[in-house]
Design a protein around this motif. Structure first.
Motif, PDB file in Angstrom:
ATOM      1  N   ALA A 153       5.488  -9.904   7.904  1.00 57.96           N
ATOM      2  CA  ALA A 153       4.985  -8.594   7.471  1.00 57.96           C
ATOM      3  C   ALA A 153       4.366  -8.629   6.084  1.00 57.96           C
ATOM      4  O   ALA A 153       4.215  -7.599   5.435  1.00 57.96           O
ATOM      5  N   GLY A 154       3.999  -9.817   5.639  1.00 57.52           N
ATOM      6  CA  GLY A 154       3.211  -9.925   4.432  1.00 57.52           C
ATOM      7  C   GLY A 154       3.975 -10.418   3.228  1.00 57.52           C
ATOM      8  O   GLY A 154       5.187 -10.264   3.124  1.00 57.52           O
ATOM      9  N   VAL A 155       3.228 -11.013   2.335  1.00 57.33           N
ATOM     10  CA  VAL A 155       3.812 -11.507   1.081  1.00 57.33           C
ATOM     11  C   VAL A 155       2.811 -11.259  -0.042  1.00 57.33           C
ATOM     12  O   VAL A 155       1.660 -11.642   0.042  1.00 57.33           O
ATOM     13  N   PRO A 156       3.265 -10.588  -1.086  1.00 63.72           N
ATOM     14  CA  PRO A 156       2.373 -10.332  -2.219  1.00 63.72           C
ATOM     15  C   PRO A 156       2.496 -11.439  -3.262  1.00 63.72           C
ATOM     16  O   PRO A 156       3.421 -12.249  -3.232  1.00 63.72           O
ATOM     17  N   TYR A 212      -1.845  -7.959   2.879  1.00 63.86           N
ATOM     18  CA  TYR A 212      -0.727  -7.096   2.482  1.00 63.86           C
ATOM     19  C   TYR A 212      -1.202  -6.233   1.320  1.00 63.86           C
ATOM     20  O   TYR A 212      -1.694  -6.742   0.308  1.00 63.86           O
ATOM     21  N   VAL A 213      -1.070  -4.913   1.455  1.00 60.10           N
ATOM     22  CA  VAL A 213      -1.561  -3.985   0.431  1.00 60.10           C
ATOM     23  C   VAL A 213      -0.417  -3.097  -0.038  1.00 60.10           C
ATOM     24  O   VAL A 213       0.320  -2.537   0.774  1.00 60.10           O
ATOM     25  N   SER A 214      -0.280  -2.970  -1.361  1.00 60.95           N
ATOM     26  CA  SER A 214       0.763  -2.103  -1.908  1.00 60.95           C
ATOM     27  C   SER A 214       0.241  -1.190  -3.012  1.00 60.95           C
ATOM     28  O   SER A 214       1.009  -0.603  -3.753  1.00 60.95           O
ATOM     29  N   SER A 215      -1.074  -1.077  -3.108  1.00 57.19           N
ATOM     30  CA  SER A 215      -1.672  -0.240  -4.144  1.00 57.19           C
ATOM     31  C   SER A 215      -3.015   0.279  -3.664  1.00 57.19           C
ATOM     32  O   SER A 215      -3.770  -0.443  -2.997  1.00 57.19           O
ATOM     33  N   GLU A 216      -3.336   1.511  -4.007  1.00 59.76           N
ATOM     34  CA  GLU A 216      -4.610   2.091  -3.588  1.00 59.76           C
ATOM     35  C   GLU A 216      -5.791   1.300  -4.134  1.00 59.76           C
ATOM     36  O   GLU A 216      -6.842   1.204  -3.491  1.00 59.76           O
ATOM     37  N   SER A 217      -5.621   0.698  -5.289  1.00 62.07           N
ATOM     38  CA  SER A 217      -6.715  -0.076  -5.885  1.00 62.07           C
ATOM     39  C   SER A 217      -7.068  -1.310  -5.056  1.00 62.07           C
ATOM     40  O   SER A 217      -8.141  -1.889  -5.232  1.00 62.07           O
ATOM     41  N   ASP A 218      -6.166  -1.716  -4.155  1.00 61.65           N
ATOM     42  CA  ASP A 218      -6.428  -2.889  -3.303  1.00 61.65           C
ATOM     43  C   ASP A 218      -7.138  -2.541  -1.997  1.00 61.65           C
ATOM     44  O   ASP A 218      -7.478  -3.446  -1.223  1.00 61.65           O
ATOM     45  N   LEU A 219      -7.350  -1.258  -1.727  1.00 62.61           N
ATOM     46  CA  LEU A 219      -7.908  -0.861  -0.432  1.00 62.61           C
ATOM     47  C   LEU A 219      -9.400  -1.161  -0.256  1.00 62.61           C
ATOM     48  O   LEU A 219      -9.816  -1.575   0.827  1.00 62.61           O
ATOM     49  N   PRO A 220     -10.247  -0.964  -1.276  1.00 60.97           N
ATOM     50  CA  PRO A 220     -11.675  -1.248  -1.062  1.00 60.97           C
ATOM     51  C   PRO A 220     -11.915  -2.697  -0.628  1.00 60.97           C
ATOM     52  O   PRO A 220     -11.442  -3.638  -1.255  1.00 60.97           O
ATOM     53  N   GLY A 221     -12.619  -2.860   0.486  1.00 52.20           N
ATOM     54  CA  GLY A 221     -12.952  -4.189   0.989  1.00 52.20           C
ATOM     55  C   GLY A 221     -11.853  -4.880   1.764  1.00 52.20           C
ATOM     56  O   GLY A 221     -12.033  -6.023   2.219  1.00 52.20           O
ATOM     57  N   LEU A 228      -3.088 -13.857  12.966  1.00 50.27           N
ATOM     58  CA  LEU A 228      -2.984 -12.943  11.827  1.00 50.27           C
ATOM     59  C   LEU A 228      -4.039 -11.859  12.006  1.00 50.27           C
ATOM     60  O   LEU A 228      -5.171 -11.992  11.561  1.00 50.27           O
ATOM     61  N   ASN A 229      -3.657 -10.798  12.672  1.00 48.33           N
ATOM     62  CA  ASN A 229      -4.632  -9.773  13.067  1.00 48.33           C
ATOM     63  C   ASN A 229      -4.215  -8.378  12.644  1.00 48.33           C
ATOM     64  O   ASN A 229      -4.625  -7.388  13.244  1.00 48.33           O
ATOM     65  N   THR A 230      -3.407  -8.286  11.580  1.00 49.23           N
ATOM     66  CA  THR A 230      -2.818  -7.005  11.222  1.00 49.23           C
ATOM     67  C   THR A 230      -3.032  -6.687   9.752  1.00 49.23           C
ATOM     68  O   THR A 230      -2.941  -7.565   8.892  1.00 49.23           O
ATOM     69  N   LEU A 231      -3.300  -5.415   9.485  1.00 51.25           N
ATOM     70  CA  LEU A 231      -3.359  -4.905   8.117  1.00 51.25           C
ATOM     71  C   LEU A 231      -2.018  -4.258   7.797  1.00 51.25           C
ATOM     72  O   LEU A 231      -1.588  -3.329   8.477  1.00 51.25           O
ATOM     73  N   LYS A 232      -1.351  -4.778   6.774  1.00 56.95           N
ATOM     74  CA  LYS A 232      -0.042  -4.233   6.365  1.00 56.95           C
ATOM     75  C   LYS A 232      -0.234  -3.371   5.116  1.00 56.95           C
ATOM     76  O   LYS A 232      -0.745  -3.827   4.100  1.00 56.95           O
ATOM     77  N   LEU A 233       0.215  -2.127   5.199  1.00 56.24           N
ATOM     78  CA  LEU A 233       0.178  -1.218   4.058  1.00 56.24           C
ATOM     79  C   LEU A 233       1.590  -0.770   3.703  1.00 56.24           C
ATOM     80  O   LEU A 233       2.330  -0.291   4.567  1.00 56.24           O
ATOM     81  N   ILE A 234       1.960  -0.943   2.449  1.00 55.48           N
ATOM     82  CA  ILE A 234       3.164  -0.313   1.918  1.00 55.48           C
ATOM     83  C   ILE A 234       2.776   1.116   1.562  1.00 55.48           C
ATOM     84  O   ILE A 234       1.934   1.333   0.693  1.00 55.48           O
ATOM     85  N   THR A 235       3.349   2.102   2.227  1.00 55.91           N
ATOM     86  CA  THR A 235       2.949   3.485   1.944  1.00 55.91           C
ATOM     87  C   THR A 235       3.916   4.202   1.012  1.00 55.91           C
ATOM     88  O   THR A 235       3.559   5.219   0.413  1.00 55.91           O
ATOM     89  N   ASP A 236       5.144   3.697   0.903  1.00 53.45           N
ATOM     90  CA  ASP A 236       6.100   4.290  -0.040  1.00 53.45           C
ATOM     91  C   ASP A 236       7.108   3.230  -0.444  1.00 53.45           C
ATOM     92  O   ASP A 236       6.997   2.064  -0.046  1.00 53.45           O
TER      93      ASP A 236
END
Length: 572
Positions: free
Chosen positions: A254-257, A288-297, A316-324
């Protein structure tokens, strides 16, 4: 003409007799035949069997002990199960194997009985590794500290001159000493990545205290270069072998930052998978995304990764977003304020960019995996899912991970939006200390997955390791069935409310097998013991359907097969 037919028939019979043709000679001889088993297939059309035959990487027969005999040739390896239980290989549908490898090479805090015990673990490691230039670790419990978290001075007493950065046992909080702050440039004037959510805790004068909330920890880790890909590559094999010994044949990372050269790690995993050296199937998040600044692109990044890693052994076909965040950090997005801080955080993204990013991902064939702990995060995710369905994204697999809390009015929306719900059963036990920060109503309505399963929602399970004590799937199966702590753990043995949300044992097994395959889009190839599916199988020491529930987590595998090859077998 009447005389031709008897002659023709006689000739055909003669060919059959003298050529020795029989049904058995057309039957493929198996490489493996498992016999005398108690086989629970997780296939509704044929739930039980006595025998399984495997040829190459596939299952070629499921059925009776009598009928399997025609698949047994002179080179078939026959394995007598002696009545033991065979299940489909376990699918850990939410884990962090790469991050687990990262922390295995540093400070691992094993004793959370007190702050003193935690500091003793830290000191023990540092004393044993005096030549390291800095220290990275994992495992302290948020609940040992007030809402403001630990302080840098506590670590300064152990090591004042070299940086220390420690992540909490849920990886949603950090702790650094003064040396780490100085080297990373974290000062009074350093901006928080996401004020109010991802931030450095500060004292009344605005000075950082050493406590960190959410993804702000990654800022420090990256600046200090505490994680590198080559070290992960060197240490990965033992952890993957550990997963295999637990009966896991497929894992979803589920991702690693925080890893700059993550593609080097992916390449090595792919190489091992291609060479059949990897004992598990490796699926996971492309980004793996945990910040809005990482969303563009981010969608284009996902596509680039997906194109490189897209086989049945590694995808590896999934976009993982930490939403809270989490309840423990008081950063889970909630409707009702926390009891102690009186705050009610929102999700990490503005609604428009959140929806637009998910729509773009879905339109390009990317699956979506959303970390959702608090009821507001869950509600926002369900709204986003409804937007995607309304836009025509009917086949996109959208998974809401954790779903610790959900409002009553949102419960029906899971089925309406066709989302998957992923959880970690090993968290299902009474833990009254949480009432220090969440109210009684929220506490009494946690992890309501039986209700969802009965509605037809597909519930899956993952260990979320290392944010749990073990990657053992049987931990999840037992606790989702009992909603109590392990006997002898010293924790409350009162079932976690609502007590009537215990999954049946059959459903608990399904969440770790067939439902996991569905989440990954592999239900036609994995998740049940059926002819034509991959031979991913696990044999347990004891039959979990016949032993006391409190013993389920101890009935570890004695044999594990993945892709038709035995990957683990207990030594006699």
């Amino acid at each position: 003409m009447k005389k031709i037919y008897p002659v023709l028939l006689t000739a055909i019979l003669a060919i059959i007799v003298f050529s020795g043709i029989s049904y058995a000679s057309h039957t493929t001889a198996a490489d493996f035949a498992f016999v005398n088993g108690n086989i629970y297939t997780v296939n509704e059309k044929q739930p039980h069997a006595e025998a399984v035959a495997v040829s190459g990487e596939k299952i070629i027969f499921v059925g009776s002990g009598k009928d399997v005999k025609k698949y047994i040739g002179k080179n078939t390896k026959v394995i007598d199960l002696k009545g033991r239980l065979m299940l489909p290989g376990f699918i850990d549908a939410h884990c962090h194997p790469i991050f687990s490898v990262v922390i295995s090479g540093g400070i691992v805090i094993g004793d959370n009985s007190s702050i003193k015990a935690v500091l003793a673990d830290v000191k023990k490691y540092i004393d044993a590794h005096p030549d390291q230039k800095g220290y990275f670790g994992f495992g302290w419990d948020n609940n040992l500290f007030p809402a403001t978290g630990p302080t840098r001075e506590m670590l300064d007493e152990i090591c004042p001159d070299k940086p220390i950065v420690l992540l909490s046992n849920d990886a949603h909080a950090g702790w650094m000493n003064t040396a780490a702050m100085k080297q990373a440039g974290i000062t009074k004037d350093f901006p928080d990545p996401e004020p109010g959510i991802s931030e450095f805790v500060r004292d009344k004068n605005g000075e950082p205290t050493g406590a960190i909330k959410e993804a702000a920890s990654m800022v420090v880790i990256k600046k200090l270069k505490l994680i590198n890909s080559q070290e992960i590559i060197r240490n990965a094999e033992p952890f993957f072998q550990l997963l295999s010994r637990y009966g896991i044949t497929t894992v979803f990372d589920a991702g690693v930052p925080g890893i700059k050269d993550i593609d080097e790690v992916f390449e090595k995993i792919k190489q091992n998978a291609d060479e059949d050296k990897l004992p598990i199937r490796f699926f996971g998040a492309a980004v793996y995304v945990s910040s809005e600044s990482d969303l563009p692109g981010v969608v284009e990044k996902c596509l680039a990764v997906f194109k490189k890693y897209n086989t049945d052994r590694m995808r590896l076909n999934t976009l993982k977003l930490i939403t809270d965040g989490t309840f423990e950090t008081r950063k889970a997005a909630v409707f009702e304020p926390y009891v102690d801080t009186k705050t009610a955080p929102d999700i990490m993204y503005g609604k428009k960019i959140y929806h637009d990013t998910l729509l773009e991902a879905a339109a390009k064939g990317i699956d979506i995996h959303l970390h959702t702990i608090g009821d507001k995060a869950v509600s926002e995710a369900l709204e986003a899912a409804a937007v995607l369905r309304a836009a025509g994204c009917k086949n996109t697999r959208i998974t809401l991970a954790h779903v610790q809390s959900a409002r009553d009015e949102d419960m029906k929306k899971f089925r309406e939006t066709g989302v998957f719900v992923n959880t970690t059963g090993s968290w299902f036990f009474d833990y009254p200390v949480a009432l220090q920060y969440i109210n009684q109503d929220v506490y009494k309505k946690q992890f309501r997955f039986k209700h969802l399963a009965e509605q037809g929602v597909i519930v899956t399970q993952g260990s979320d390791y290392p944010a749990s004590d073990s990657p053992n799937p049987l931990d999840n199966i037992e606790k989702s069935h009992t909603r109590t702590a392990f006997e002898g753990s010293g924790l409350s043995m009162t079932p976690l409310p609502p007590a009537d949300e215990c999954l049946s044992l059959e459903m608990a097994v399904k969440t770790c097998t067939l439902n996991g395959a569905r989440q990954l889009g592999m239900e036609k190839k994995l998740g049940s013991i059926e002819k034509g599916k991959y031979a991913d199988l696990v044999v347990l020491r004891k039959n979990i359907f016949k032993i006391p529930a409190k013993e389920i987590h101890k009935s570890l595998p004695i044999l594990v097969m993945m892709n038709g090859k035995i990957r683990y077998r207990e030594e006699k």
